[in-house]
Write an enzyme that holds these catalytic residues in place. Structure first.
Site, mmCIF file in Angstrom:
data_model
loop_
_atom_site.group_PDB
_atom_site.id
_atom_site.type_symbol
_atom_site.label_atom_id
_atom_site.label_comp_id
_atom_site.label_asym_id
_atom_site.label_seq_id
_atom_site.Cartn_x
_atom_site.Cartn_y
_atom_site.Cartn_z
ATOM 1 N N GLY B 90 -13.232 1.930 -30.174
ATOM 2 C CA GLY B 90 -14.567 1.804 -29.607
ATOM 3 C C GLY B 90 -15.028 3.209 -29.279
ATOM 4 C CB SER B 122 -10.112 4.072 -33.462
ATOM 5 O OG SER B 122 -11.279 4.818 -33.591
ATOM 6 C CB ALA B 123 -11.118 5.023 -28.715
ATOM 7 C CG HIS B 159 -12.259 6.296 -37.779
ATOM 8 N ND1 HIS B 159 -12.169 5.074 -38.395
ATOM 9 C CD2 HIS B 159 -12.195 6.045 -36.441
ATOM 10 C CE1 HIS B 159 -12.066 4.124 -37.464
ATOM 11 N NE2 HIS B 159 -12.077 4.689 -36.274
ATOM 12 C CD GLU B 194 -11.773 4.476 -41.938
ATOM 13 O OE1 GLU B 194 -11.976 3.891 -43.021
ATOM 14 O OE2 GLU B 194 -12.641 4.579 -41.053
#
Lengths: 235, 235
Positions: B90, B122-123, B159, B194
């Protein structure tokens, strides 16, 4: 009494630095022989001197001299006495951090409110909004605040990019990012495509350039706004 | 004694949430019946409950229950007693801000250092690095610091995207952004494409997945590193 050109980018594809704005900048800076340049955003980490030299070459084409703000013994006074000011692009966090560190953000704002013509591109436009919360840049330094000059009642998202159809990358689109922004922040955001700019002339605020811009408001669907639209009621 | 999977993304194109990691997660979380989920990054502003429900459906496919950290009366204790922890993606600023606000960042780190298996995507991977200074996210909230857990001696850029040839957009490439980061910060950065992840198993740190990653070091040319490379000496 402000005179501002806040542009999405300094350079459009296939054209030289600021070239697409030359015809605008001649009347905009007509009273200025010398432009004070704020090089703090340092694109690709370029030195202040090298960045100023680059901008100097670009402004020489419309007959203006350029002096880097970093070369003044008293930068506050330089801003107050400026005939024209240009803040170039680069990293918005680095730019804002340096303006806070040198305690110049209020002087810059005051000089602009006094009527000094101000050109910003990219990061230099971002700092005209309420906050830098819609910057696209990497947070490579931690500024003491994200609060910017608040010359507009909205935020700017420069280099606005439409979703790319068929893209398989799972990172967020720009529209998704701005919609996340609106979960936490109330102010409208104008997504300025490369080649667009916002022009402030006294009380008038208009979208300029040949392109539409994209307006995002909290809790509403984003809409396209036409070139030459009046933006003064957006808040 | 840490056990970490820090993945570039939760989802690869054309596959369900976490699906590409299922075969890794079964042995990784083998001792855990229940995973504590940290939903704070709120992709697209989704609520904590809705995000937890989504993750719950995903983990049910490998036979695990999921409980949102936000539902515990004592979240510090929940982290300390967890059998497994997952922090989803997010907005990294929103995630870190909330961890600081609830004063949980040290507890999360301590639980991981005690050996609780930790999955980040990700985050949730970004916060394993030294700082969030190489996040791709929009700075939609202002956290009290960019300092992250420091479980690695480097930063992660999730990413990671290679430059797109023929692109006419004038915004910076990811490589340019990371090179700007290195004008102000010394730590290496691993650009995780990714489908890649970093696996920590005790003292071992390895790159996993089928792809290469890109390693950026201050003052050096970026290099590609092969899948299954040892990352433990990168600092």
């Amino acid at each position: 009494m402000a005179n501002i050109i806040a542009a999405s980018t300094s350079t459009v594809f296939g054209s030289g630095h600021l070239e697409y704005l030359h015809e605008e900048l001649k009347p905009f800076f007509k009273e200025a022989d010398e432009i004070i340049f704020i090089p703090f955003a340092r694109p690709s980490g370029i030195s202040y001197d090298d960045y100023t030299e680059k901008v100097s070459q670009s402004f020489s084409k419309i007959g203006k001299r350029v002096k880097g703000l970093h070369t003044f013994e008293n930068p506050k006074q330089a801003l107050m006495n400026a005939e024209g000011i240009f803040t170039g692009g680069g990293n918005t966090f680095v730019l804002l951090d340096q303006l806070y560190k040198l305690n110049l953000i209020n002087d810059l704002k005051q000089s602009i409110l006094n009527g000094t013509p101000y050109l910003g591109t990219s990061a230099g436009s971002n700092i005209c909004g309420l906050t830098i919360g819609t910057s696209n840049d990497m947070p490579i330094v931690y500024p003491p605040s994200f609060k910017a000059m608040g010359l507009f009642s909205f935020n700017i998202n420069p280099h606005y990019l439409d979703p790319i159809s068929g893209n398989t990358h799972m990172g967020e689109t720009r529209e998704t990012r701005i919609s996340e922004f609106h979960k936490f922040n109330p102010q409208p955001v104008i997504g300025l495509r490369e080649g667009s700019w916002i022009e402030v002339d006294g009380e008038d605020i208009n979208l300029r350039g040949n392109l539409q811009a994209r307006l995002f408001k909290q809790g509403q669907r984003a809409v396209e706004i036409e070139s030459n639209s009046d933006l003064s009621s957006i808040k």
